[in-house]
Design an enzyme around this catalytic site. Structure first.
Site, short mmCIF file in Angstrom:
data_model
loop_
_atom_site.label_atom_id
_atom_site.label_comp_id
_atom_site.label_asym_id
_atom_site.label_seq_id
_atom_site.Cartn_x
_atom_site.Cartn_y
_atom_site.Cartn_z
N PHE A 103 0.84 -1.20 0.00
CA PHE A 103 0.00 0.00 0.00
C PHE A 103 0.88 1.25 0.00
O PHE A 103 1.81 1.36 0.79
CB PHE A 103 -0.90 -0.02 1.24
CG PHE A 103 -1.85 1.14 1.34
CD1 PHE A 103 -3.05 1.12 0.65
CD2 PHE A 103 -1.55 2.23 2.12
CE1 PHE A 103 -3.94 2.18 0.73
CE2 PHE A 103 -2.44 3.30 2.22
CZ PHE A 103 -3.63 3.27 1.52
N ASN A 196 -3.13 2.02 10.79
CA ASN A 196 -3.82 2.47 9.58
C ASN A 196 -4.29 1.21 8.86
O ASN A 196 -3.61 0.68 7.98
CB ASN A 196 -2.90 3.29 8.68
CG ASN A 196 -3.58 3.72 7.40
OD1 ASN A 196 -4.80 3.75 7.32
ND2 ASN A 196 -2.79 4.03 6.39
N PRO A 197 -5.46 0.69 9.25
CA PRO A 197 -5.92 -0.60 8.73
C PRO A 197 -6.64 -0.46 7.40
O PRO A 197 -6.94 0.67 6.96
CB PRO A 197 -6.92 -1.04 9.81
CG PRO A 197 -7.54 0.26 10.23
CD PRO A 197 -6.43 1.28 10.18
#
Length: 288
Positions: A103, A196-197
């Protein structure tokens, strides 16, 4: 005289940098890129091996530089993430290695990292769940004085980038693990827990660049809270009394995440925080 020999005296034809940038801006604008001028300049700086600020000192491109720049602009026009083309992503004071399978950290997450840094006393134990590139964990290590930072990630591809990025920070320990496992990091006492899922609800349209991020790092179940719920329970288990937790979430979770923290019963000082555009972005709390 050998007329077949190569004429090495002929000057190299160079292209105007300003003209190349102008063309790139037009192409990127037509492709729907949000910041065409910035992206074009960053790609040019990457090709030239200089900082973006030093482009003012450059007036032309060699033929091979122009060719590379044009190819990169064409890729960006296909909405390949800028960071994938550069191989790095800027985050606070860091340049993080990124690429396929991890990500790409977003600027809004810098707010949660900043909050974590402010709440990290010297010698603290800090945990960063769903660490990805390590953006939050490494920012804490870089800007605060923690005694230990544990960065947790389950994706094999992301772990590869995380380990490379963390190599320069001896205080950071990389752990392969699933944040939905209630036994994760069992026995560890934590002062600050940050996460920060994946939190975008399934079916939510996302920008084309985000769609190229790993789905498991973006989407958090039908309501976007599938990972956040076990993270809250894990935070309550790991945090010492008085320890703090910060969780980033979707802008549609401005009430849901604070309510989940309150409903747990083990947290006080539950506080919702907005990003720079005024949208709900992360929630913090203190372990009772």
């Amino acid at each position: 005289m050998d007329t077949d020999s190569e004429d090495t005296s002929r000057p190299e034809v160079r292209a105007s940098l300003s003209r190349a940038l102008a063309t790139a801006v037009v192409d990127l604008s037509a492709a729907g890129v949000e910041s065409p001028r910035v992206d074009a300049e960053l790609l040019a700086a990457h090709v030239l091996g200089v900082s973006r600020g030093r482009l003012l000192l450059v007036d032309s491109l060699r033929p091979d530089e122009l060719s590379r720049f044009t190819a990169l602009v064409a890729e960006r026009a296909k909405r390949i993430p800028l960071q994938h083309l550069l191989g790095t992503a800027a985050f606070r004071h860091l340049e993080l290695q990124v690429g396929d399978g991890v990500f790409v950290p977003r600027p809004e997450t810098e707010l949660l990292a900043g909050w974590g840094i402010e709440h990290t006393a010297p010698g603290s134990t800090v945990v960063d769940l769903c660490s990805g590139t390590g953006a939050i964990a490494l920012s804490v290590a870089d800007e605060a004085a923690p005694g230990r930072v544990v960065a947790v990630e389950r994706s094999a591809a992301a772990l590869s980038y995380l380990r490379r990025n963390a190599a320069a920070f001896p205080v950071v320990e990389v752990v392969e693990g699933d944040v939905t496992d209630p036994g994760l990091l069992s026995g560890l006492t934590v002062d600050v827990l940050l996460c920060n899922p994946p939190y975008v609800p399934l079916g939510t349209p996302v920008p084309r660049e985000v769609a190229l991020d790993p789905a498991e790092a973006v989407f958090g179940g039908s309501d976007g809270l599938t990972v956040i719920r076990p993270v809250i329970a894990l935070a309550a288990t790991l945090l010492r009394p008085g320890g703090v937790v910060g969780i980033e979430h979707d802008d549609g979770h401005g009430e849901a995440v604070p309510e989940l923290l309150r409903a747990d019963g083990r947290f006080t000082e539950v506080t919702a925080h907005a990003d720079l555009t005024g949208r709900p972005r992360y929630t913090t709390a203190r372990r009772a």
